[in-house]
Design an enzyme around this catalytic site. Structure first.
Site, mmCIF file in Angstrom:
data_model
loop_
_atom_site.group_PDB
_atom_site.id
_atom_site.type_symbol
_atom_site.label_atom_id
_atom_site.label_comp_id
_atom_site.label_asym_id
_atom_site.label_seq_id
_atom_site.Cartn_x
_atom_site.Cartn_y
_atom_site.Cartn_z
ATOM 1 N N GLY A 1 0.817 -1.206 0.000
ATOM 2 C CA GLY A 1 0.000 0.000 0.000
ATOM 3 C C GLY A 1 0.853 1.260 0.000
ATOM 4 C CG HIS B 1 3.318 0.759 -5.561
ATOM 5 N ND1 HIS B 1 3.478 1.808 -4.699
ATOM 6 C CD2 HIS B 1 3.944 -0.305 -4.988
ATOM 7 C CE1 HIS B 1 4.164 1.411 -3.638
ATOM 8 N NE2 HIS B 1 4.469 0.149 -3.786
ATOM 9 N N GLY C 1 10.565 4.022 -10.714
ATOM 10 C CA GLY C 1 9.958 5.343 -10.918
ATOM 11 C C GLY C 1 10.764 6.373 -10.137
ATOM 12 N NE ARG D 1 10.228 1.771 5.487
ATOM 13 C CZ ARG D 1 10.189 0.474 5.135
ATOM 14 N NH1 ARG D 1 10.589 0.100 3.944
ATOM 15 N NH2 ARG D 1 9.742 -0.428 5.980
#
Ligand code: PAF
Length: 288
Positions: A36, A42, A181, A192
């Site tokens: 998540g 992602h 990315g 993070r």
């Protein structure tokens, strides 16, 4: 709580029912495991999966087994509604949201532990980490049973660990890698990064610059140990501490012999700014 409009499964049986109906229609299934706090890295994996497979499942599970006591398990960003919207706009077909008691019910006692690419680097600093990753990924693979699974190159050592896991345990799954990315200053996207203060964020982009310089130095034929020492010094000038910055064999992560590099090489680094740990990596090839 996620809205009912977004297709999701919270149990293994709901997940399998949906996937079985796709299999009945002879559709291929791609899988993007995540914890998540999704960012464009992602989402580019979801888009890559969508280009390769008929249907795409993304899981969101903050895996306690890959956090040691004292690490950021409780603080790890949890942004479920935002993640669900992003996955929907990336045309993900199903979000799998297992709970800790589904993944690790009372009495759970298995651990998947690897050597090979799991040895050294991250493991020297976070000895629990790859056992936790391999255990949860093996379970997710068995639950989803995808044709292909997609992992980011940003976690390069993790990518090699997953490839080894699939090979060693005969999972019939193709592992595909997505490019890292990056923000405009080159900082690798990471959930993070949200922990960085403004001052730390301004310094964080230097890691990419140092890695590029390290790669260039190796590619001009400089000894690996000289290039490594220069990169370490450059990191020490910017970051609060350095866990590692090293050039390794790109295929196995084996330690390289002294002297100029002679084959495909990967530079891997982990540094700290305040309480935030940044990791990144880059390819380097021997001079022609
Ligand atoms: O890369 C991650 O986000 C995690 O390590 C993974 C692969 C989802 C396993 O928890």
């Amino acid at each position: 709580m996620i809205t009912q409009q977004i297709p999701h499964a919270a149990t293994i049986s709901a997940l399998r029912t949906r996937i079985r109906s796709w299999r009945d229609d002879r559709l291929t299934v791609g899988f993007v495991p995540t914890m998540g706090a999704l960012h464009d890295g992602h989402l580019s994996l979801v888009r890559l999966a969508k280009a390769q497979c008929d249907r795409v499942v993304a899981s969101i599970f903050v895996n306690p087994k890959q956090f040691a006591p004292g690490e950021d398990l409780d603080a790890y960003p949890r942004t479920l509604m935002d993640d669900a919207e992003k996955l929907t706009s990336a045309r993900c077909d199903l979000i799998y949201l297992p709970t800790p008691d589904i993944m690790y019910p009372d009495g759970f006692s298995a651990t998947v532990a690897l050597e090979g690419p799991a040895l050294g680097l991250e493991t020297d600093i976070r000895p629990h980490f790859f056992d936790g990753v391999a255990t949860v990924v093996a379970k997710l693979f068995n639950q989803v049973r995808p044709d292909m699974a997609f992992f980011g190159e940003k976690d390069y050592q993790q990518l090699l660990v997953i490839r080894q896991l699939v090979k060693d345990l005969d999972f019939p799954i193709d592992i595909l890698a997505g490019a890292t990315g990056r923000d405009r200053d080159g900082l690798a996207l990471s959930s993070r990064n949200a922990y960085l203060t403004a001052d730390e964020r301004a310094r964080a982009g230097q890691l990419n610059i140092i890695l590029k310089e390290f790669a260039k130095t190796l590619e001009t034929g400089t000894d690996r140990e000289t290039a490594e020492a220069q990169a370490l010094k450059a990191c020490q000038d910017v970051f609060d501490s350095i866990d590692y910055i090293e050039a390794r064999c790109a295929h196995t992560l084996a330690v390289l012999a002294p002297g100029p590099i002679t084959g495909p090489t990967r530079i891997l680094a982990a540094v700290r700014l305040g309480s935030t740990r940044l990791i990144d990596n880059m390819a380097a090839n021997p001079p022609l």
